[in-house]
Design an enzyme around this catalytic site. Structure first.
Site, PDB file in Angstrom:
ATOM      1  N   HIS A 225       0.812  -1.225   0.000  1.00  0.00           N
ATOM      2  CA  HIS A 225       0.000   0.000   0.000  1.00  0.00           C
ATOM      3  C   HIS A 225       0.844   1.274   0.000  1.00  0.00           C
ATOM      4  O   HIS A 225       0.480   2.263  -0.608  1.00  0.00           O
ATOM      5  CB  HIS A 225      -0.997  -0.001   1.165  1.00  0.00           C
ATOM      6  CG  HIS A 225      -0.341   0.000   2.512  1.00  0.00           C
ATOM      7  ND1 HIS A 225       0.066  -1.158   3.133  1.00  0.00           N
ATOM      8  CD2 HIS A 225      -0.009   1.003   3.356  1.00  0.00           C
ATOM      9  CE1 HIS A 225       0.607  -0.861   4.304  1.00  0.00           C
ATOM     10  NE2 HIS A 225       0.576   0.456   4.461  1.00  0.00           N
ATOM     11  N   ASP A 226       1.990   1.262   0.682  1.00  0.00           N
ATOM     12  CA  ASP A 226       2.799   2.475   0.793  1.00  0.00           C
ATOM     13  C   ASP A 226       4.004   2.485  -0.141  1.00  0.00           C
ATOM     14  O   ASP A 226       4.954   3.246   0.090  1.00  0.00           O
ATOM     15  CB  ASP A 226       3.281   2.663   2.240  1.00  0.00           C
ATOM     16  CG  ASP A 226       2.229   3.351   3.099  1.00  0.00           C
ATOM     17  OD1 ASP A 226       1.358   4.050   2.525  1.00  0.00           O
ATOM     18  OD2 ASP A 226       2.267   3.183   4.329  1.00  0.00           O
ATOM     19  N   LYS A 229       5.839   5.599  -1.085  1.00  0.00           N
ATOM     20  CA  LYS A 229       6.709   6.339  -0.159  1.00  0.00           C
ATOM     21  C   LYS A 229       8.168   6.289  -0.587  1.00  0.00           C
ATOM     22  O   LYS A 229       8.966   7.123  -0.151  1.00  0.00           O
ATOM     23  CB  LYS A 229       6.567   5.779   1.267  1.00  0.00           C
ATOM     24  CG  LYS A 229       5.298   6.231   1.995  1.00  0.00           C
ATOM     25  CD  LYS A 229       5.288   5.696   3.421  1.00  0.00           C
ATOM     26  CE  LYS A 229       4.032   6.106   4.188  1.00  0.00           C
ATOM     27  NZ  LYS A 229       3.987   5.458   5.518  1.00  0.00           N
ATOM     28  N   HIS A 254       1.932  10.057  -2.243  1.00  0.00           N
ATOM     29  CA  HIS A 254       2.456   8.685  -2.234  1.00  0.00           C
ATOM     30  C   HIS A 254       1.439   7.677  -2.760  1.00  0.00           C
ATOM     31  O   HIS A 254       1.809   6.655  -3.329  1.00  0.00           O
ATOM     32  CB  HIS A 254       2.978   8.279  -0.850  1.00  0.00           C
ATOM     33  CG  HIS A 254       1.931   7.839   0.132  1.00  0.00           C
ATOM     34  ND1 HIS A 254       1.169   8.701   0.869  1.00  0.00           N
ATOM     35  CD2 HIS A 254       1.492   6.597   0.496  1.00  0.00           C
ATOM     36  CE1 HIS A 254       0.347   8.038   1.655  1.00  0.00           C
ATOM     37  NE2 HIS A 254       0.507   6.749   1.443  1.00  0.00           N
ATOM     38  N   HIS A 280      -5.908   3.300  -0.594  1.00  0.00           N
ATOM     39  CA  HIS A 280      -5.899   3.011   0.849  1.00  0.00           C
ATOM     40  C   HIS A 280      -6.088   4.242   1.726  1.00  0.00           C
ATOM     41  O   HIS A 280      -6.318   4.111   2.919  1.00  0.00           O
ATOM     42  CB  HIS A 280      -4.640   2.222   1.257  1.00  0.00           C
ATOM     43  CG  HIS A 280      -3.362   3.009   1.275  1.00  0.00           C
ATOM     44  ND1 HIS A 280      -2.684   3.349   0.123  1.00  0.00           N
ATOM     45  CD2 HIS A 280      -2.621   3.517   2.296  1.00  0.00           C
ATOM     46  CE1 HIS A 280      -1.598   4.031   0.445  1.00  0.00           C
ATOM     47  NE2 HIS A 280      -1.538   4.162   1.760  1.00  0.00           N
ATOM     48  N   HIS A 281      -6.027   5.452   1.140  1.00  0.00           N
ATOM     49  CA  HIS A 281      -6.336   6.650   1.936  1.00  0.00           C
ATOM     50  C   HIS A 281      -7.650   7.317   1.526  1.00  0.00           C
ATOM     51  O   HIS A 281      -7.935   8.429   1.964  1.00  0.00           O
ATOM     52  CB  HIS A 281      -5.185   7.655   1.873  1.00  0.00           C
ATOM     53  CG  HIS A 281      -3.973   7.214   2.638  1.00  0.00           C
ATOM     54  ND1 HIS A 281      -3.981   7.040   4.005  1.00  0.00           N
ATOM     55  CD2 HIS A 281      -2.724   6.863   2.228  1.00  0.00           C
ATOM     56  CE1 HIS A 281      -2.786   6.620   4.407  1.00  0.00           C
ATOM     57  NE2 HIS A 281      -2.005   6.503   3.337  1.00  0.00           N
ATOM     58  N   ASP A 309      -4.343  -0.703   7.809  1.00  0.00           N
ATOM     59  CA  ASP A 309      -3.207   0.219   7.895  1.00  0.00           C
ATOM     60  C   ASP A 309      -3.340   1.164   9.086  1.00  0.00           C
ATOM     61  O   ASP A 309      -2.391   1.352   9.850  1.00  0.00           O
ATOM     62  CB  ASP A 309      -3.116   1.029   6.587  1.00  0.00           C
ATOM     63  CG  ASP A 309      -1.914   1.965   6.563  1.00  0.00           C
ATOM     64  OD1 ASP A 309      -0.860   1.580   7.093  1.00  0.00           O
ATOM     65  OD2 ASP A 309      -2.036   3.060   5.988  1.00  0.00           O
TER      66      ASP A 309
HETATM   67  P1  C2E Z   1       1.331   5.995   8.645  1.00  0.00           P
HETATM   68  O1  C2E Z   1       2.121   6.506   9.782  1.00  0.00           O
HETATM   69  O2  C2E Z   1       1.535   4.543   8.290  1.00  0.00           O
HETATM   70  O3  C2E Z   1      -0.190   6.228   8.980  1.00  0.00           O
HETATM   71  C1  C2E Z   1      -1.207   5.666   8.194  1.00  0.00           C
HETATM   72  C2  C2E Z   1      -2.528   6.305   8.545  1.00  0.00           C
HETATM   73  O4  C2E Z   1      -2.875   6.012   9.900  1.00  0.00           O
HETATM   74  C3  C2E Z   1      -2.560   7.817   8.431  1.00  0.00           C
HETATM   75  O5  C2E Z   1      -2.779   8.225   7.109  1.00  0.00           O
HETATM   76  C4  C2E Z   1      -3.749   8.147   9.331  1.00  0.00           C
HETATM   77  O6  C2E Z   1      -4.967   7.865   8.690  1.00  0.00           O
HETATM   78  C5  C2E Z   1      -3.592   7.130  10.448  1.00  0.00           C
HETATM   79  N1  C2E Z   1      -2.810   7.738  11.554  1.00  0.00           N
HETATM   80  C6  C2E Z   1      -1.540   7.502  11.879  1.00  0.00           C
HETATM   81  N2  C2E Z   1      -1.180   8.218  12.962  1.00  0.00           N
HETATM   82  C7  C2E Z   1      -2.249   8.948  13.323  1.00  0.00           C
HETATM   83  C8  C2E Z   1      -2.514   9.889  14.384  1.00  0.00           C
HETATM   84  O7  C2E Z   1      -1.647  10.206  15.203  1.00  0.00           O
HETATM   85  N3  C2E Z   1      -3.764  10.410  14.443  1.00  0.00           N
HETATM   86  C9  C2E Z   1      -4.731  10.071  13.539  1.00  0.00           C
HETATM   87  N4  C2E Z   1      -5.967  10.628  13.668  1.00  0.00           N
HETATM   88  N5  C2E Z   1      -4.525   9.181  12.530  1.00  0.00           N
HETATM   89  C10 C2E Z   1      -3.295   8.645  12.420  1.00  0.00           C
HETATM   90  P2  C2E Z   1      -2.321   9.709   6.677  1.00  0.00           P
HETATM   91  O8  C2E Z   1      -2.713  10.692   7.721  1.00  0.00           O
HETATM   92  O9  C2E Z   1      -2.844   9.920   5.304  1.00  0.00           O
HETATM   93  O10 C2E Z   1      -0.756   9.632   6.642  1.00  0.00           O
HETATM   94  C11 C2E Z   1      -0.089   8.901   5.669  1.00  0.00           C
HETATM   95  C12 C2E Z   1       1.350   8.776   6.017  1.00  0.00           C
HETATM   96  O11 C2E Z   1       1.943  10.064   6.046  1.00  0.00           O
HETATM   97  C13 C2E Z   1       1.625   8.214   7.404  1.00  0.00           C
HETATM   98  O12 C2E Z   1       1.620   6.813   7.339  1.00  0.00           O
HETATM   99  C14 C2E Z   1       2.999   8.786   7.699  1.00  0.00           C
HETATM  100  O13 C2E Z   1       4.022   8.063   7.048  1.00  0.00           O
HETATM  101  C15 C2E Z   1       2.933  10.142   7.075  1.00  0.00           C
HETATM  102  N6  C2E Z   1       2.525  11.190   8.034  1.00  0.00           N
HETATM  103  C16 C2E Z   1       1.281  11.647   8.257  1.00  0.00           C
HETATM  104  N7  C2E Z   1       1.301  12.695   9.121  1.00  0.00           N
HETATM  105  C17 C2E Z   1       2.595  12.883   9.462  1.00  0.00           C
HETATM  106  C18 C2E Z   1       3.285  13.820  10.313  1.00  0.00           C
HETATM  107  O14 C2E Z   1       2.695  14.702  10.940  1.00  0.00           O
HETATM  108  N8  C2E Z   1       4.646  13.723  10.395  1.00  0.00           N
HETATM  109  C19 C2E Z   1       5.334  12.752   9.725  1.00  0.00           C
HETATM  110  N9  C2E Z   1       6.657  12.690   9.858  1.00  0.00           N
HETATM  111  N10 C2E Z   1       4.718  11.830   8.909  1.00  0.00           N
HETATM  112  C20 C2E Z   1       3.361  11.918   8.776  1.00  0.00           C
HETATM  113 FE    FE Z   2      -0.247   5.328   2.987  1.00  0.00          FE
HETATM  114 FE    FE Z   3       1.550   1.752   6.104  1.00  0.00          FE
END
Ligand code: C2E
Ligand code: FE
Ligand code: FE
Ligand code: SIN
Ligand code: SIN
Length: 369
Positions: A225-226, A229, A254, A280-281, A309
């Site tokens: 899915h990712d 990235k 991504h 997936h998003h 995910d």
């Molecule tokens: P990921 O870390 O694998 O997170 C996948 C999804 O899990 C996120 O999609 C979101 O829907 C949910 N998720 C993860 N952590 C949180 C959280 O703390 N609160 C909430 N409400 N949901 C959460 P999303 O938001 O589309 O993010 C996609 C990817 O982008 C993330 O994959 C991560 O790699 C990156 N990302 C998102 N926000 C940040 C950030 O603020 N800082 C950094 N460094 N990376 C981020």
């Molecule tokens: Fe993703």
């Molecule tokens: Fe993931």
């Protein structure tokens, strides 16, 4: 009971038709073995395939779950394959190549045996058919040998193509898995994240009622899915804090990036991976990205991977956040039922929570020190 030529041909053709429609090598070999047994009226038949990578012979035991594997040069079968010459042995215990240990282990008494090599389309020996204990007195005959030879030439091609297909499938699965791990490792997530997402996705697919085949395809595809990235700059991907708007915009690409890498393929597995990467998003209520798809316009693979995910991401430490505790995760899942997530999938998730937690425990991350 002696068969006449017509009965024999009928027998061969009924098997050949059946065998041509089977694609999984293990099922196919069991069926070929039954054919061999019936054609020469033997008590047993094994089809041995040569694995030149490991220099072993393997066979699938009928009714058993296991494969049997022996060194390629062992026993009478090994001798027949090495010499590419069929052999009738009506007193096996007198044959110097006979390996008694199998009989001793199984308690089965081998008395008569006939083994013939199986050739592929390039005339290379790729295995052997071994029939054991002719049911009539006197053992196996030259006539039996001719009959089995005839039958084996009909099925050799099916065996070969099924093995080739399996090889391609296995290669595909392996590549997809490696690519998934590669995508995750750049973002400092562990390889276990992709394993857990794969298992959660498979379980949800099964509970949702997808076919066995689709469940397996999704299990193998969801770790991708990712994939997109890998094209996200390090400064964004591994930023140790929350994104600003520009970083967020870059990261959101991504999904489409992954889709663009995968979309050209005609292979079932890569097609599924392309859907998962792309969708997936997306959110059930139509507020996700990249295409704001809504409800069942989001492919079931996308809806399933979204839950798998997020469940995993929330429960894990990331560079930008600490892992959430379960109560907080479950609260979000309830709130997002019908919003972010397909309501039916959220029900299935909670109804079968124990199984999800077992997967999480089985593939939990381990930290050194
Ligand atoms: P990921 O870390 O694998 O997170 C996948 C999804 O899990 C996120 O999609 C979101 O829907 C949910 N998720 C993860 N952590 C949180 C959280 O703390 N609160 C909430 N409400 N949901 C959460 P999303 O938001 O589309 O993010 C996609 C990817 O982008 C993330 O994959 C991560 O790699 C990156 N990302 C998102 N926000 C940040 C950030 O603020 N800082 C950094 N460094 N990376 C981020
Ligand atoms: Fe993703
Ligand atoms: Fe993931
Ligand atoms: C073995 O048991 O080593 C192979 C079968 C055979 O003896 O022909
Ligand atoms: C069998 O029990 O089917 C195999 C016996 C042998 O290979 O000798």
């Amino acid at each position: 009971m002696k068969q006449n030529a017509n009965e024999l041909l009928e027998l061969i053709f009924s098997y050949v038709t059946k065998i041509a429609s089977i694609h999984e090598p293990d099922k196919l070999l069991v069926e070929v073995a039954k054919m061999g047994r019936d054609i020469v009226n033997a008590d047993r038949c094994s089809v041995w395939m040569l694995d030149s990578d490991t220099n072993t012979l393997w066979t699938k035991v009928a009714h058993g779950v296991d494969f049997l594997r022996i060194p390629a040069d062992s026993g009478i079968v090994g001798d027949v394959i090495a010499k590419a010459e069929a052999k009738i042995i009506n007193d096996v215990y007198a044959d110097p190549h006979f390996n008694r240990s199998v009989d001793e282990e199984t308690g089965y008494k081998t008395e008569t045996m006939m083994v013939l090599p199986i050739h592929n389309s390039l005339d290379k020996v790729v295995g052997a058919m071994q029939v054991i204990n002719k049911k009539e007195r006197g053992g196996f005959t030259q006539e039996d040998l001719q009959h089995l030879l005839l039958a084996s030439t009909y099925v050799a091609e099916s065996i070969e193509s099924s093995l080739l297909l399996e090889e391609i499938d296995a290669t595909q699965r392996e590549l997809v898995y490696i690519m998934g791990v590669t995508g995750e490792s750049r973002s400092k997530e562990t390889g276990n994240h992709v394993k857990r997402v794969a298992e959660y996705s498979r379980l949800l697919a099964e509970l949702y009622g997808l076919s066995d085949k689709e469940c397996n395809v999704l299990k193998d595809a969801s770790p991708m899915h990712d994939l997109g990235k890998i094209a996200i700059p390090d400064a964004v991907l591994n930023k140790p804090g929350r994104f600003n708007e520009e970083e967020r915009r870059i990261m959101d690409t991504h999904a489409e990036l992954g889709y663009n890498i995968l979309k050209g393929s005609e292979r079932t597995l890569l097609k599924a991976a392309a859907i998962v990467a792309y969708q997936h998003h997306e959110k059930y209520n139509g507020t996700g990205y990249p295409n704001q798809l809504k409800g069942e316009a989001i492919h079931i693979y996308g809806r399933i991977t979204a839950i798998a995910d997020v469940f995993d991401a929330l429960g894990s430490d990331r560079v930008y956040k600490k892992a959430w505790d379960d109560e907080k995760i479950f609260k979000l899942f309830r709130e997002e039922q019908g919003e972010h997530f397909d309501p039916k999938l959220v029900d299935l998730f909670f109804e079968n929570l124990e199984q999800f937690l077992t997967i999480r425990e089985t593939f939990k991350d381990t930290y050194d020190g």
